[in-house]
Design an enzyme around this catalytic site. Structure first.
Site, PDB file in Angstrom:
ATOM      1  N   MET A  15      57.131 -36.793  78.711  1.00 54.97           N
ATOM      2  CA  MET A  15      57.722 -36.577  80.040  1.00 54.97           C
ATOM      3  C   MET A  15      58.828 -35.530  79.989  1.00 54.97           C
ATOM      4  O   MET A  15      58.956 -34.696  80.896  1.00 54.97           O
ATOM      5  CB  MET A  15      58.299 -37.894  80.562  1.00 54.97           C
ATOM      6  CG  MET A  15      57.276 -38.822  81.135  1.00 54.97           C
ATOM      7  SD  MET A  15      56.589 -38.203  82.673  1.00 54.97           S
ATOM      8  CE  MET A  15      57.900 -38.602  83.814  1.00 54.97           C
ATOM      9  N   HIS A 155      47.715 -48.206  80.074  1.00 50.91           N
ATOM     10  CA  HIS A 155      48.497 -47.069  79.586  1.00 50.91           C
ATOM     11  C   HIS A 155      48.062 -46.660  78.181  1.00 50.91           C
ATOM     12  O   HIS A 155      47.447 -47.448  77.459  1.00 50.91           O
ATOM     13  CB  HIS A 155      49.985 -47.423  79.547  1.00 50.91           C
ATOM     14  CG  HIS A 155      50.646 -47.365  80.893  1.00 50.91           C
ATOM     15  ND1 HIS A 155      50.616 -48.410  81.779  1.00 50.91           N
ATOM     16  CD2 HIS A 155      51.349 -46.372  81.496  1.00 50.91           C
ATOM     17  CE1 HIS A 155      51.268 -48.065  82.880  1.00 50.91           C
ATOM     18  NE2 HIS A 155      51.720 -46.841  82.739  1.00 50.91           N
ATOM     19  N   HIS A 156      48.488 -45.459  77.807  1.00 50.48           N
ATOM     20  CA  HIS A 156      48.327 -44.945  76.432  1.00 50.48           C
ATOM     21  C   HIS A 156      48.993 -45.903  75.424  1.00 50.48           C
ATOM     22  O   HIS A 156      49.898 -46.665  75.793  1.00 50.48           O
ATOM     23  CB  HIS A 156      48.972 -43.561  76.350  1.00 50.48           C
ATOM     24  CG  HIS A 156      50.436 -43.578  76.736  1.00 50.48           C
ATOM     25  ND1 HIS A 156      51.435 -43.746  75.816  1.00 50.48           N
ATOM     26  CD2 HIS A 156      51.053 -43.499  77.947  1.00 50.48           C
ATOM     27  CE1 HIS A 156      52.608 -43.746  76.419  1.00 50.48           C
ATOM     28  NE2 HIS A 156      52.416 -43.604  77.724  1.00 50.48           N
ATOM     29  N   LYS A 159      53.087 -46.432  74.394  1.00 57.73           N
ATOM     30  CA  LYS A 159      54.069 -47.013  75.320  1.00 57.73           C
ATOM     31  C   LYS A 159      54.819 -48.178  74.665  1.00 57.73           C
ATOM     32  O   LYS A 159      54.210 -49.038  74.037  1.00 57.73           O
ATOM     33  CB  LYS A 159      53.345 -47.472  76.594  1.00 57.73           C
ATOM     34  CG  LYS A 159      54.290 -47.908  77.673  1.00 57.73           C
ATOM     35  CD  LYS A 159      53.640 -47.919  79.031  1.00 57.73           C
ATOM     36  CE  LYS A 159      54.581 -48.410  80.103  1.00 57.73           C
ATOM     37  NZ  LYS A 159      55.836 -47.624  80.201  1.00 57.73           N
TER      38      LYS A 159
HETATM   39  N1  LIG Z   1      59.174 -43.132  85.894  1.00 58.09           N
HETATM   40  C1  LIG Z   1      58.044 -42.499  85.623  1.00 58.09           C
HETATM   41  O1  LIG Z   1      57.350 -41.969  86.508  1.00 58.09           O
HETATM   42  C2  LIG Z   1      57.593 -42.403  84.202  1.00 58.09           C
HETATM   43  C3  LIG Z   1      58.312 -43.038  83.241  1.00 58.09           C
HETATM   44  N2  LIG Z   1      57.959 -42.949  81.945  1.00 58.09           N
HETATM   45  C4  LIG Z   1      58.885 -43.568  81.008  1.00 58.09           C
HETATM   46  O2  LIG Z   1      59.681 -42.523  80.461  1.00 58.09           O
HETATM   47  C5  LIG Z   1      60.027 -42.832  79.117  1.00 58.09           C
HETATM   48  C6  LIG Z   1      59.558 -41.702  78.206  1.00 58.09           C
HETATM   49  O3  LIG Z   1      58.157 -41.655  78.237  1.00 58.09           O
HETATM   50  P1  LIG Z   1      57.338 -40.599  77.351  1.00 58.09           P
HETATM   51  O4  LIG Z   1      57.847 -39.232  77.577  1.00 58.09           O
HETATM   52  O5  LIG Z   1      55.919 -40.898  77.576  1.00 58.09           O
HETATM   53  O6  LIG Z   1      57.737 -41.079  75.877  1.00 58.09           O
HETATM   54  P2  LIG Z   1      57.809 -40.211  74.543  1.00 58.09           P
HETATM   55  O7  LIG Z   1      57.835 -41.197  73.416  1.00 58.09           O
HETATM   56  O8  LIG Z   1      56.779 -39.166  74.544  1.00 58.09           O
HETATM   57  O9  LIG Z   1      59.243 -39.518  74.655  1.00 58.09           O
HETATM   58  C7  LIG Z   1      60.460 -40.155  74.479  1.00 58.09           C
HETATM   59  C8  LIG Z   1      61.413 -39.148  73.850  1.00 58.09           C
HETATM   60  O10 LIG Z   1      62.719 -39.715  73.777  1.00 58.09           O
HETATM   61  C9  LIG Z   1      63.305 -39.235  72.616  1.00 58.09           C
HETATM   62  N3  LIG Z   1      64.439 -40.070  72.243  1.00 58.09           N
HETATM   63  C10 LIG Z   1      64.405 -41.296  71.686  1.00 58.09           C
HETATM   64  N4  LIG Z   1      65.660 -41.717  71.472  1.00 58.09           N
HETATM   65  C11 LIG Z   1      66.486 -40.735  71.912  1.00 58.09           C
HETATM   66  C12 LIG Z   1      67.889 -40.582  71.959  1.00 58.09           C
HETATM   67  N5  LIG Z   1      68.714 -41.497  71.480  1.00 58.09           N
HETATM   68  N6  LIG Z   1      68.391 -39.443  72.508  1.00 58.09           N
HETATM   69  C13 LIG Z   1      67.576 -38.512  72.981  1.00 58.09           C
HETATM   70  N7  LIG Z   1      66.240 -38.590  72.941  1.00 58.09           N
HETATM   71  C14 LIG Z   1      65.702 -39.694  72.423  1.00 58.09           C
HETATM   72  C15 LIG Z   1      62.186 -39.230  71.581  1.00 58.09           C
HETATM   73  O11 LIG Z   1      62.465 -38.330  70.534  1.00 58.09           O
HETATM   74  C16 LIG Z   1      61.021 -38.769  72.414  1.00 58.09           C
HETATM   75  O12 LIG Z   1      60.891 -37.355  72.327  1.00 58.09           O
HETATM   76  C17 LIG Z   1      59.375 -44.192  78.831  1.00 58.09           C
HETATM   77  O13 LIG Z   1      60.318 -45.197  79.070  1.00 58.09           O
HETATM   78  C18 LIG Z   1      58.258 -44.284  79.859  1.00 58.09           C
HETATM   79  O14 LIG Z   1      57.931 -45.604  80.186  1.00 58.09           O
HETATM   80  C19 LIG Z   1      56.862 -42.258  81.544  1.00 58.09           C
HETATM   81  C20 LIG Z   1      56.072 -41.641  82.460  1.00 58.09           C
HETATM   82  C21 LIG Z   1      56.364 -41.676  83.864  1.00 58.09           C
HETATM   83  O1  LIG Z   2      55.043 -44.882  79.786  1.00 60.30           O
HETATM   84  C1  LIG Z   2      54.364 -44.300  80.650  1.00 60.30           C
HETATM   85  O2  LIG Z   2      53.511 -43.458  80.363  1.00 60.30           O
HETATM   86  C2  LIG Z   2      54.621 -44.608  82.058  1.00 60.30           C
HETATM   87  N1  LIG Z   2      55.602 -45.391  82.349  1.00 60.30           N
HETATM   88  C3  LIG Z   2      56.011 -45.794  83.643  1.00 60.30           C
HETATM   89  C4  LIG Z   2      55.849 -47.287  83.796  1.00 60.30           C
HETATM   90  O3  LIG Z   2      56.219 -48.031  82.866  1.00 60.30           O
HETATM   91  O4  LIG Z   2      55.394 -47.743  84.838  1.00 60.30           O
HETATM   92  C5  LIG Z   2      55.354 -44.994  84.738  1.00 60.30           C
HETATM   93  C6  LIG Z   2      53.931 -44.610  84.464  1.00 60.30           C
HETATM   94  O5  LIG Z   2      53.154 -45.745  84.585  1.00 60.30           O
HETATM   95  C7  LIG Z   2      53.792 -43.975  83.091  1.00 60.30           C
END
Ligand SMILES: NC(=O)C1=CN([C@@H]2O[C@H](COP(=O)(O)OP(=O)(O)OC[C@H]3O[C@@H](n4cnc5c(N)ncnc54)[C@H](O)[C@@H]3O)[C@@H](O)[C@H]2O)C=CC1
Ligand SMILES: O=C(O)C1=N[C@H](C(=O)O)C[C@H](O)C1
Length: 266
Positions: A15, A155-156, A159
């Site tokens: 993200m 989800h993938h 997560k």
């Molecule tokens: N609200 C929304 O629409 C969405 C929310 N999400 C949420 O967003 C979050 C991230 O998701 P992804 O990008 O898929 O995960 P990801 O695992 O690809 O990325 C997370 C990143 O955070 C970094 N990280 C971890 N600890 C850290 C720290 N202390 N300081 C700075 N960076 C740090 C990691 O190195 C990693 O690059 C998850 O909680 C996910 O559930 C994901 C997709 C959509």
């Molecule tokens: O981790 C994800 O990928 C996503 N996280 C969010 C959630 O927990 O609902 C949003 C979306 O579903 C993708």
């Protein structure tokens, strides 16, 4: 439009990368720094696959807030760090836009209280995709007439949190219109623990994790002789960027705690 300076926490994540690109491509946003748990002292342009931006990378978020003036922190990290970062941003007068999911109810309440004390704006959105927000709203509407409901989120497999933030938020919205009711037979017994998923007021949430998936949810309703399924699929992470952009714009106009993108849509 006035320019908004933004810090992204988690720029190398799935993200975070999309958010960095979106901010870079938006005329009225400036990426001023990133917070990563590696690569301190480098610049965004030094990270593989990220745009040619001079913004510095910090490993220590407090140092980042002390050295760089910013309006907004976009957090896309992990439940543990997302919560800490949001709190620190508020304490430093920076408005958080949080996509990170997996916060507890207590953490959300604490952040809401801090937001009021600081008289700042905060957006915490379990799902930034507009279609997902509509799916949740349509589900709340349907639950008024169809109280028999099961939520299936997919989800993938990278997560960290289950159920997803979206599933939790969907259940909370449905709780507003649905009386408590055990779903299924009153004498139902699980012969394998967990078979019926998580239980929210008798409504069940099932979490599927598989490689190849992005983010998907079905809310299934059943009634006499009919079923209704409301389904949303994010097929890539660009799908979330409309909501991230809107949240950065809106958080600058707010002095309120917003939990859910639906509260920003007319
Ligand atoms: N609200 C929304 O629409 C969405 C929310 N999400 C949420 O967003 C979050 C991230 O998701 P992804 O990008 O898929 O995960 P990801 O695992 O690809 O990325 C997370 C990143 O955070 C970094 N990280 C971890 N600890 C850290 C720290 N202390 N300081 C700075 N960076 C740090 C990691 O190195 C990693 O690059 C998850 O909680 C996910 O559930 C994901 C997709 C959509
Ligand atoms: O981790 C994800 O990928 C996503 N996280 C969010 C959630 O927990 O609902 C949003 C979306 O579903 C993708």
């Amino acid at each position: 439009m006035t320019n908004t300076s933004v810090i992204v926490a988690g720029p190398r994540g799935k993200m975070g990368r999309e958010a960095v690109k979106m901010i870079h491509n938006t005329e009225h946003f400036t990426l001023v720094a990133c917070v990563d748990h590696k690569n301190g002292g480098l610049k965004v342009k030094d990270l593989d696959g990220l745009p040619d931006i001079e913004a510095p990378i910090f490993e220590d978020i407090e140092q980042c807030f002390n050295e760089v003036k910013a309006d907004v922190l976009v957090d896309l990290t992990t439940p543990e760090f997302g919560y800490k970062h949001t709190k620190l941003a508020l304490e430093n007068g920076i408005r958080p836009v949080v996509g990170t999911t997996g916060f507890t109810k207590e953490q959300l309440q604490e952040l809401e209280q801090l937001t009021e004390e600081k008289e700042l704006g905060v957006v915490i959105a379990p799902n930034f995709a507009l279609g997902a927000v509509l799916m949740m709203q349509f589900s709340k509407w349907a639950a008024k007439y169809f109280p028999d409901v099961e939520i299936i989120e997919r989800h993938h497999d990278q997560k960290l949190d289950a159920p997803s933030g979206t599933a939790v938020k969907t259940a909370e919205l449905i709780q507003e219109v649905r009386d408590k009711k055990p779903q299924g037979h009153e004498n139902e017994k699980e012969t394998l623990e967990g078979a019926r998923g998580a239980d929210v007021d008798g409504m069940h949430i099932h979490s599927v994790r598989l490689p190849g998936l992005v983010a998907h949810q079905e809310v299934m309703f059943g009634s006499s002789g009919e079923t209704l399924t409301i389904k949303h699929d994010s097929i890539n992470r660009e799908s979330f960027m409309t909501g991230v952009k809107l949240s950065i714009e809106k958080v600058m106009e707010l002095n309120a705690f917003i939990y859910g993108l639906e509260n920003l849509l007319e």
